[in-house]
Design a protein around this motif. Structure first.
Motif, PDB file in Angstrom:
ATOM      1  N   ILE A 117       0.831  -1.131  -0.030  1.00 21.58           N
ATOM      2  CA  ILE A 117       0.247   0.052  -0.028  1.00 21.58           C
ATOM      3  C   ILE A 117       0.866   1.243  -0.010  1.00 21.58           C
ATOM      4  O   ILE A 117       1.689   1.570   0.906  1.00 21.58           O
ATOM      5  CB  ILE A 117      -0.894   0.048   1.313  1.00 21.58           C
ATOM      6  CG1 ILE A 117      -1.780  -1.207   1.295  1.00 21.58           C
ATOM      7  CG2 ILE A 117      -1.659   1.318   1.141  1.00 21.58           C
ATOM      8  CD1 ILE A 117      -3.230  -1.185   0.056  1.00 21.58           C
ATOM      9  N   SER A 118       0.836   1.998  -0.951  1.00 20.82           N
ATOM     10  CA  SER A 118       1.707   3.152  -1.218  1.00 20.82           C
ATOM     11  C   SER A 118       1.229   4.358  -0.068  1.00 20.82           C
ATOM     12  O   SER A 118       2.057   5.260   0.242  1.00 20.82           O
ATOM     13  CB  SER A 118       1.746   3.716  -2.594  1.00 20.82           C
ATOM     14  OG  SER A 118       0.462   4.170  -2.952  1.00 20.82           O
ATOM     15  N   ASN A 119      -0.159   4.344   0.065  1.00 17.61           N
ATOM     16  CA  ASN A 119      -0.792   5.295   0.974  1.00 17.61           C
ATOM     17  C   ASN A 119      -0.734   5.046   2.587  1.00 17.61           C
ATOM     18  O   ASN A 119      -1.702   4.327   2.801  1.00 17.61           O
ATOM     19  CB  ASN A 119      -2.203   5.650   0.401  1.00 17.61           C
ATOM     20  CG  ASN A 119      -2.830   6.951   1.021  1.00 17.61           C
ATOM     21  OD1 ASN A 119      -2.291   7.403   2.128  1.00 17.61           O
ATOM     22  ND2 ASN A 119      -3.813   7.082   0.655  1.00 17.61           N
ATOM     23  N   CYS A 120       0.134   5.497   3.091  1.00 18.79           N
ATOM     24  CA  CYS A 120       0.350   5.118   4.566  1.00 18.79           C
ATOM     25  C   CYS A 120      -0.987   5.726   5.365  1.00 18.79           C
ATOM     26  O   CYS A 120      -1.325   5.163   6.417  1.00 18.79           O
ATOM     27  CB  CYS A 120       1.699   5.299   5.151  1.00 18.79           C
ATOM     28  SG  CYS A 120       1.953   7.044   5.004  1.00 18.79           S
ATOM     29  N   ASN A 121      -1.335   6.747   4.906  1.00 19.20           N
ATOM     30  CA  ASN A 121      -2.287   7.379   5.600  1.00 19.20           C
ATOM     31  C   ASN A 121      -3.574   6.617   5.607  1.00 19.20           C
ATOM     32  O   ASN A 121      -4.407   6.683   6.470  1.00 19.20           O
ATOM     33  CB  ASN A 121      -2.792   8.758   5.128  1.00 19.20           C
ATOM     34  CG  ASN A 121      -1.643   9.766   5.524  1.00 19.20           C
ATOM     35  OD1 ASN A 121      -0.686   9.773   6.362  1.00 19.20           O
ATOM     36  ND2 ASN A 121      -1.135  10.593   4.471  1.00 19.20           N
ATOM     37  N   LEU A 122      -3.995   5.973   4.435  1.00 24.09           N
ATOM     38  CA  LEU A 122      -5.083   5.079   4.387  1.00 24.09           C
ATOM     39  C   LEU A 122      -4.993   4.029   5.221  1.00 24.09           C
ATOM     40  O   LEU A 122      -6.154   3.569   6.014  1.00 24.09           O
ATOM     41  CB  LEU A 122      -5.014   4.447   2.829  1.00 24.09           C
ATOM     42  CG  LEU A 122      -6.298   3.428   2.661  1.00 24.09           C
ATOM     43  CD1 LEU A 122      -7.636   4.438   2.748  1.00 24.09           C
ATOM     44  CD2 LEU A 122      -6.283   2.787   1.433  1.00 24.09           C
ATOM     45  N   LEU A 123      -3.894   3.523   5.743  1.00 18.73           N
ATOM     46  CA  LEU A 123      -3.850   2.461   6.872  1.00 18.73           C
ATOM     47  C   LEU A 123      -4.113   2.968   8.044  1.00 18.73           C
ATOM     48  O   LEU A 123      -4.866   2.343   9.064  1.00 18.73           O
ATOM     49  CB  LEU A 123      -2.517   1.763   6.579  1.00 18.73           C
ATOM     50  CG  LEU A 123      -2.092   0.789   5.499  1.00 18.73           C
ATOM     51  CD1 LEU A 123      -0.810   0.145   5.678  1.00 18.73           C
ATOM     52  CD2 LEU A 123      -3.183  -0.188   5.355  1.00 18.73           C
ATOM     53  N   CYS A 124      -3.715   4.260   8.122  1.00 18.45           N
ATOM     54  CA  CYS A 124      -3.865   4.649   9.566  1.00 18.45           C
ATOM     55  C   CYS A 124      -5.349   5.015  10.009  1.00 18.45           C
ATOM     56  O   CYS A 124      -5.996   4.830  11.002  1.00 18.45           O
ATOM     57  CB  CYS A 124      -3.381   5.998   9.841  1.00 18.45           C
ATOM     58  SG  CYS A 124      -1.393   5.854   9.792  1.00 18.45           S
ATOM     59  N   LYS A 125      -6.215   5.151   8.572  1.00 18.13           N
ATOM     60  CA  LYS A 125      -7.417   5.649   8.531  1.00 18.13           C
ATOM     61  C   LYS A 125      -8.398   4.425   9.144  1.00 18.13           C
ATOM     62  O   LYS A 125      -9.313   4.469   9.620  1.00 18.13           O
ATOM     63  CB  LYS A 125      -7.848   6.308   7.378  1.00 18.13           C
ATOM     64  CG  LYS A 125      -7.558   7.859   7.490  1.00 18.13           C
ATOM     65  CD  LYS A 125      -8.021   8.571   6.181  1.00 18.13           C
ATOM     66  CE  LYS A 125      -7.551   9.920   5.793  1.00 18.13           C
ATOM     67  NZ  LYS A 125      -7.929  10.958   6.961  1.00 18.13           N
ATOM     68  N   TYR A 126      -7.613   3.335   8.702  1.00 14.45           N
ATOM     69  CA  TYR A 126      -8.438   2.161   8.793  1.00 14.45           C
ATOM     70  C   TYR A 126      -8.186   1.733   9.984  1.00 14.45           C
ATOM     71  O   TYR A 126      -9.054   1.285  10.815  1.00 14.45           O
ATOM     72  CB  TYR A 126      -7.685   1.123   7.751  1.00 14.45           C
ATOM     73  CG  TYR A 126      -8.068  -0.378   8.177  1.00 14.45           C
ATOM     74  CD1 TYR A 126      -9.376  -0.778   8.001  1.00 14.45           C
ATOM     75  CD2 TYR A 126      -7.320  -1.219   8.910  1.00 14.45           C
ATOM     76  CE1 TYR A 126      -9.639  -2.175   8.236  1.00 14.45           C
ATOM     77  CE2 TYR A 126      -7.559  -2.429   9.160  1.00 14.45           C
ATOM     78  CZ  TYR A 126      -8.903  -3.094   8.906  1.00 14.45           C
ATOM     79  OH  TYR A 126      -9.391  -4.336   9.395  1.00 14.45           O
ATOM     80  N   LEU A 127      -7.149   1.958  10.704  1.00 13.70           N
ATOM     81  CA  LEU A 127      -6.826   1.598  12.024  1.00 13.70           C
ATOM     82  C   LEU A 127      -7.802   2.404  12.963  1.00 13.70           C
ATOM     83  O   LEU A 127      -8.251   1.882  14.054  1.00 13.70           O
ATOM     84  CB  LEU A 127      -5.132   1.786  12.625  1.00 13.70           C
ATOM     85  CG  LEU A 127      -4.304   0.677  11.959  1.00 13.70           C
ATOM     86  CD1 LEU A 127      -2.985   1.154  12.172  1.00 13.70           C
ATOM     87  CD2 LEU A 127      -4.570  -0.557  12.605  1.00 13.70           C
ATOM     88  N   ALA A 128      -7.877   3.775  12.561  1.00 15.11           N
ATOM     89  CA  ALA A 128      -8.705   4.662  13.388  1.00 15.11           C
ATOM     90  C   ALA A 128     -10.172   4.400  13.229  1.00 15.11           C
ATOM     91  O   ALA A 128     -11.196   4.956  13.850  1.00 15.11           O
ATOM     92  CB  ALA A 128      -8.472   6.087  12.950  1.00 15.11           C
ATOM     93  N   GLY A 129     -10.695   3.342  12.249  1.00 15.48           N
ATOM     94  CA  GLY A 129     -12.089   3.447  11.858  1.00 15.48           C
ATOM     95  C   GLY A 129     -12.631   4.364  10.947  1.00 15.48           C
ATOM     96  O   GLY A 129     -14.057   4.332  10.705  1.00 15.48           O
ATOM     97  N   ASP A 130     -11.876   5.233  10.314  1.00 17.21           N
ATOM     98  CA  ASP A 130     -12.446   6.027   9.424  1.00 17.21           C
ATOM     99  C   ASP A 130     -12.922   5.456   8.044  1.00 17.21           C
ATOM    100  O   ASP A 130     -13.645   6.042   7.178  1.00 17.21           O
ATOM    101  CB  ASP A 130     -11.361   7.173   9.128  1.00 17.21           C
ATOM    102  CG  ASP A 130     -11.273   7.899  10.628  1.00 17.21           C
ATOM    103  OD1 ASP A 130     -12.175   8.040  11.337  1.00 17.21           O
ATOM    104  OD2 ASP A 130     -10.189   8.509  10.637  1.00 17.21           O
ATOM    105  N   VAL A 131     -12.065   4.388   7.637  1.00 15.52           N
ATOM    106  CA  VAL A 131     -12.331   3.780   6.562  1.00 15.52           C
ATOM    107  C   VAL A 131     -12.597   2.312   6.613  1.00 15.52           C
ATOM    108  O   VAL A 131     -12.068   1.645   7.830  1.00 15.52           O
ATOM    109  CB  VAL A 131     -11.446   3.843   5.167  1.00 15.52           C
ATOM    110  CG1 VAL A 131     -11.230   5.520   4.952  1.00 15.52           C
ATOM    111  CG2 VAL A 131      -9.928   3.304   5.614  1.00 15.52           C
TER     112      VAL A 131
END
Length: 225
Positions: A117-131
């Motif tokens: 995954i090139s978008n590290c912020n996406l993984l962070c948003k997943y961990l936070a429950g945003d996606v």
């Protein structure tokens, strides 16, 4: 948030808006979030010592306190969902979804059981429950398809180069053929001109022979008589 006394911060990602690009070494990171929101920032801090450098990875919680955003440097961020757990190492961030490791580590992209995954912020948003998980899976699939498309484009470009080379060779062959035809036509015209000249010369010489002249006179006389 700033490093101190020359120490560096490697920004690994966040679930909130930030000022630094992913996986970049910086002296400071600025972030923002809406009032009432919560999230986290993933960093790797480097402590520079006289003879060595130590590195520590953190998920730092960020939230709204009072009238401004706040980074809690004394607490660790705790995921709001027990089935969404992440990990940080020197190379990046990773999470596990349905038995597959989704990672921002480029060196892991071709390894079995892992997806890049090139978008590290996406993984962070997943961990936070945003996606949701589908957003992460789709991003990984899109990267694979994009990479395959790039390979296909390179293959097509190579084929186009080969075709252009063949077309160039074909044009050269046609040019040489046309040149030869022009040469042959020129030679043929010269041969025909020479033959016609020779024919005229032969006729003229033949009619001027004494025996031919006498025979022609006899024929004329015979017609007159």
């Amino acid at each position: 948030m700033e490093g101190f006394e020359g120490n560096k911060i490697r920004y690994m990602g966040s679930s909130v808006a930030k000022s630094a690009p992913c996986d970049d070494e910086v002296n400071s990171v600025a972030f923002s979030l809406k009032e009432g929101d919560k999230g986290f920032i993933a960093i790797r801090a480097f402590i520079i010592r006289p003879k060595s450098t130590d590195a520590f990875s953190f998920f730092l919680p960020v939230e709204w306190r009072g009238d401004m955003p706040f980074v809690d440097l004394e607490s660790l961020w705790i995921p709001p969902f027990s089935d969404r757990l992440g990990a940080l190492n020197y190379f990046g961030l990773m999470v596990e979804i349905d038995g597959i490791i989704y990672t921002t580590n480029l060196f892991d992209k071709d390894k079995e059981g892992k997806r890049y995954i090139s978008n590290c912020n996406l993984l962070c948003k997943y961990l936070a429950g945003d996606v949701d998980a589908d957003a992460v899976k789709s991003a990984a699939t899109e990267l694979i398809e994009e990479e395959e498309a790039k390979k296909r484009i390179l293959e097509l470009e190579e084929r186009i180069k080969d075709l252009n080379k063949l077309l160039s060779e074909k044009d050269q062959i046609i040019y040489k053929k046309d040149k030869l035809m022009e040469d042959y036509r020129g030679r043929a015209d010269k041969i025909i001109d020479a033959a016609e000249t020779l024919y005229i010369d032969v006729n003229q010489q033949w009619f001027h022979r004494p025996a031919v002249k006498k025979a022609l006179k006899d024929i004329d006389r015979a017609f007159i008589e």
